[in-house]
Design a protein around this motif. Structure first.
Motif, PDB file in Angstrom:
ATOM      1  N   LEU A   1       0.845  -1.196   0.000  1.00  0.00           N
ATOM      2  CA  LEU A   1       0.000   0.000   0.000  1.00  0.00           C
ATOM      3  C   LEU A   1       0.877   1.242   0.000  1.00  0.00           C
ATOM      4  O   LEU A   1       1.858   1.310   0.740  1.00  0.00           O
ATOM      5  N   GLN A   2       0.503   2.209  -0.813  1.00  0.00           N
ATOM      6  CA  GLN A   2       1.256   3.456  -0.868  1.00  0.00           C
ATOM      7  C   GLN A   2       0.508   4.538  -0.083  1.00  0.00           C
ATOM      8  O   GLN A   2      -0.724   4.540  -0.040  1.00  0.00           O
ATOM      9  N   PRO A   3       1.247   5.471   0.547  1.00  0.00           N
ATOM     10  CA  PRO A   3       0.592   6.541   1.316  1.00  0.00           C
ATOM     11  C   PRO A   3      -0.281   7.420   0.425  1.00  0.00           C
ATOM     12  O   PRO A   3       0.071   7.696  -0.727  1.00  0.00           O
ATOM     13  N   ASP A   4      -1.426   7.865   0.943  1.00  0.00           N
ATOM     14  CA  ASP A   4      -2.286   8.817   0.233  1.00  0.00           C
ATOM     15  C   ASP A   4      -1.696  10.221   0.289  1.00  0.00           C
ATOM     16  O   ASP A   4      -1.887  11.030  -0.610  1.00  0.00           O
ATOM     17  N   HIS A   5      -0.996  10.497   1.383  1.00  0.00           N
ATOM     18  CA  HIS A   5      -0.314  11.784   1.530  1.00  0.00           C
ATOM     19  C   HIS A   5       0.820  11.621   2.527  1.00  0.00           C
ATOM     20  O   HIS A   5       0.950  10.572   3.146  1.00  0.00           O
ATOM     21  N   GLY A   6       1.641  12.651   2.637  1.00  0.00           N
ATOM     22  CA  GLY A   6       2.792  12.575   3.530  1.00  0.00           C
ATOM     23  C   GLY A   6       3.949  11.839   2.878  1.00  0.00           C
ATOM     24  O   GLY A   6       3.914  11.515   1.687  1.00  0.00           O
ATOM     25  N   ALA A   7       4.987  11.574   3.673  1.00  0.00           N
ATOM     26  CA  ALA A   7       6.183  10.926   3.152  1.00  0.00           C
ATOM     27  C   ALA A   7       6.799  10.056   4.227  1.00  0.00           C
ATOM     28  O   ALA A   7       6.580  10.271   5.424  1.00  0.00           O
ATOM     29  N   ILE A   8       7.566   9.072   3.805  1.00  0.00           N
ATOM     30  CA  ILE A   8       8.300   8.205   4.720  1.00  0.00           C
ATOM     31  C   ILE A   8       9.777   8.518   4.563  1.00  0.00           C
ATOM     32  O   ILE A   8      10.299   8.558   3.445  1.00  0.00           O
ATOM     33  N   SER A   9      10.439   8.745   5.692  1.00  0.00           N
ATOM     34  CA  SER A   9      11.876   9.023   5.674  1.00  0.00           C
ATOM     35  C   SER A   9      12.619   8.039   6.556  1.00  0.00           C
ATOM     36  O   SER A   9      12.116   7.640   7.612  1.00  0.00           O
ATOM     37  N   MET A  10      13.798   7.637   6.125  1.00  0.00           N
ATOM     38  CA  MET A  10      14.703   6.825   6.931  1.00  0.00           C
ATOM     39  C   MET A  10      16.078   7.453   6.872  1.00  0.00           C
ATOM     40  O   MET A  10      16.567   7.769   5.792  1.00  0.00           O
ATOM     41  N   ASP A  11      16.669   7.643   8.036  1.00  0.00           N
ATOM     42  CA  ASP A  11      17.991   8.279   8.113  1.00  0.00           C
ATOM     43  C   ASP A  11      18.015   9.618   7.378  1.00  0.00           C
ATOM     44  O   ASP A  11      18.989   9.967   6.712  1.00  0.00           O
ATOM     45  N   GLY A  12      16.901  10.344   7.455  1.00  0.00           N
ATOM     46  CA  GLY A  12      16.817  11.667   6.850  1.00  0.00           C
ATOM     47  C   GLY A  12      16.596  11.678   5.347  1.00  0.00           C
ATOM     48  O   GLY A  12      16.608  12.743   4.727  1.00  0.00           O
ATOM     49  N   LYS A  13      16.373  10.496   4.755  1.00  0.00           N
ATOM     50  CA  LYS A  13      16.176  10.426   3.309  1.00  0.00           C
ATOM     51  C   LYS A  13      14.780   9.907   2.985  1.00  0.00           C
ATOM     52  O   LYS A  13      14.293   8.978   3.623  1.00  0.00           O
ATOM     53  N   HIS A  14      14.159  10.504   1.969  1.00  0.00           N
ATOM     54  CA  HIS A  14      12.833  10.068   1.520  1.00  0.00           C
ATOM     55  C   HIS A  14      12.940   8.671   0.910  1.00  0.00           C
ATOM     56  O   HIS A  14      13.831   8.391   0.113  1.00  0.00           O
ATOM     57  N   VAL A  15      12.027   7.771   1.320  1.00  0.00           N
ATOM     58  CA  VAL A  15      12.039   6.419   0.780  1.00  0.00           C
ATOM     59  C   VAL A  15      10.645   6.028   0.296  1.00  0.00           C
ATOM     60  O   VAL A  15       9.635   6.520   0.805  1.00  0.00           O
ATOM     61  N   PHE A  17       8.600   2.398  -0.637  1.00  0.00           N
ATOM     62  CA  PHE A  17       8.632   0.942  -0.640  1.00  0.00           C
ATOM     63  C   PHE A  17       7.615   0.425  -1.654  1.00  0.00           C
ATOM     64  O   PHE A  17       6.419   0.641  -1.500  1.00  0.00           O
ATOM     65  N   HIS A  18       8.085  -0.251  -2.676  1.00  0.00           N
ATOM     66  CA  HIS A  18       7.185  -0.782  -3.705  1.00  0.00           C
ATOM     67  C   HIS A  18       6.616  -2.146  -3.314  1.00  0.00           C
ATOM     68  O   HIS A  18       5.560  -2.538  -3.787  1.00  0.00           O
ATOM     69  N   ASP A  19       7.362  -2.874  -2.473  1.00  0.00           N
ATOM     70  CA  ASP A  19       6.899  -4.181  -2.019  1.00  0.00           C
ATOM     71  C   ASP A  19       7.634  -4.524  -0.720  1.00  0.00           C
ATOM     72  O   ASP A  19       8.562  -3.805  -0.321  1.00  0.00           O
ATOM     73  N   PRO A  20       7.228  -5.599  -0.041  1.00  0.00           N
ATOM     74  CA  PRO A  20       7.879  -5.954   1.227  1.00  0.00           C
ATOM     75  C   PRO A  20       9.386  -6.166   1.111  1.00  0.00           C
ATOM     76  O   PRO A  20      10.124  -5.883   2.056  1.00  0.00           O
ATOM     77  N   LEU A  21       9.845  -6.639  -0.035  1.00  0.00           N
ATOM     78  CA  LEU A  21      11.279  -6.851  -0.217  1.00  0.00           C
ATOM     79  C   LEU A  21      12.055  -5.544  -0.125  1.00  0.00           C
ATOM     80  O   LEU A  21      13.160  -5.501   0.413  1.00  0.00           O
ATOM     81  N   ASP A  22      11.464  -4.451  -0.638  1.00  0.00           N
ATOM     82  CA  ASP A  22      12.098  -3.125  -0.518  1.00  0.00           C
ATOM     83  C   ASP A  22      12.337  -2.782   0.949  1.00  0.00           C
ATOM     84  O   ASP A  22      13.408  -2.282   1.322  1.00  0.00           O
ATOM     85  N   ALA A  23      11.324  -3.018   1.771  1.00  0.00           N
ATOM     86  CA  ALA A  23      11.440  -2.707   3.200  1.00  0.00           C
ATOM     87  C   ALA A  23      12.491  -3.599   3.856  1.00  0.00           C
ATOM     88  O   ALA A  23      13.312  -3.127   4.651  1.00  0.00           O
ATOM     89  N   ARG A  24      12.484  -4.869   3.520  1.00  0.00           N
ATOM     90  CA  ARG A  24      13.472  -5.796   4.087  1.00  0.00           C
ATOM     91  C   ARG A  24      14.892  -5.381   3.743  1.00  0.00           C
ATOM     92  O   ARG A  24      15.792  -5.458   4.573  1.00  0.00           O
TER      93      ARG A  24
END
Length: 199
Positions: A1-15, A17-24
């Protein structure tokens, strides 16, 4: 599922995730509410499920390096102080708390950044729940961020630094655990109170 709004950041960088493997691949792992362990397989096989260590290439296929997996699994389980007699035990013969510990141990083995736990103490007895909570504390001591999803207020207050309350799928409030009470959290869940302080 992709966010409807907002953003996800990790270590200060926008990320994204297209699928669970991306997150892993970014070091994020999950302990599912239904555990997602294979009862007829042993502990070591469950820990390496989908990430098996291979050895020789014979007859057009890779053979598993069971010795290497057994050694790594035993060392990992011992480092987490999970009370198992052997990593060669089938998961199906373990208690509910031990099965939960196997699921948690597998997640920690691969989760380098964030571990998400969905109701990890659900359906466990007092002693087994405490074992899982102690394991969560040891994970946090390693510098891994833990997202602990639970309806058990005593467990939430025992292992968290911050509490985010959701109500009807929306954020109802944010609290610093040490400054909050169970009444504050329950009030937000039921809609009686609104958040006192954002964190």
């Amino acid at each position: 599922l992709q966010p409807d709004h907002g953003a996800i950041s990790m270590d200060g960088k926008h990320v994204v995730f297209h699928d669970p493997l991306d997150a892993r691949q970014r070091g994020i792992e999950t302990v599912y509410q239904d555990l997602a362990v294979i009862p007829y397989m042993d502990v070591e096989s469950n820990l390496f499920l989908g990430r098996e260590i291979t050895g020789k290439y014979v007859w057009n296929r890779w053979l598993l390096n069971k010795k290497a997996m057994r050694k790594a699994a035993a060392a990992h389980v011992a480092s987490l102080k999970v009370g198992l007699k052997s990593v060669r035990q089938p998961v199906g013969v373990l208690s509910g708390g031990q099965r939960q510990s196997v699921a948690v141990a597998r997640t920690i083995a691969w989760g380098r950044k964030i571990v998400i736990m969905d109701e990890p103490t659900a359906a466990l007895g007092v002693r087994e729940s405490q074992g899982v909570l102690d394991l969560i504390k040891r994970i946090a001591e390693r510098g891994i961020a833990v997202v602990f999803i639970s309806h058990s207020m005593p467990h939430v207050f025992e292992v968290t630094d911050r509490i985010y309350v959701l109500r009807h799928g929306k954020e109802a409030g944010r609290l610093v655990t040490k400054d909050a009470s169970m009444n504050d959290v329950v009030g937000m869940i039921t809609g009686v109170h609104v958040a006192r302080a954002a964190v």
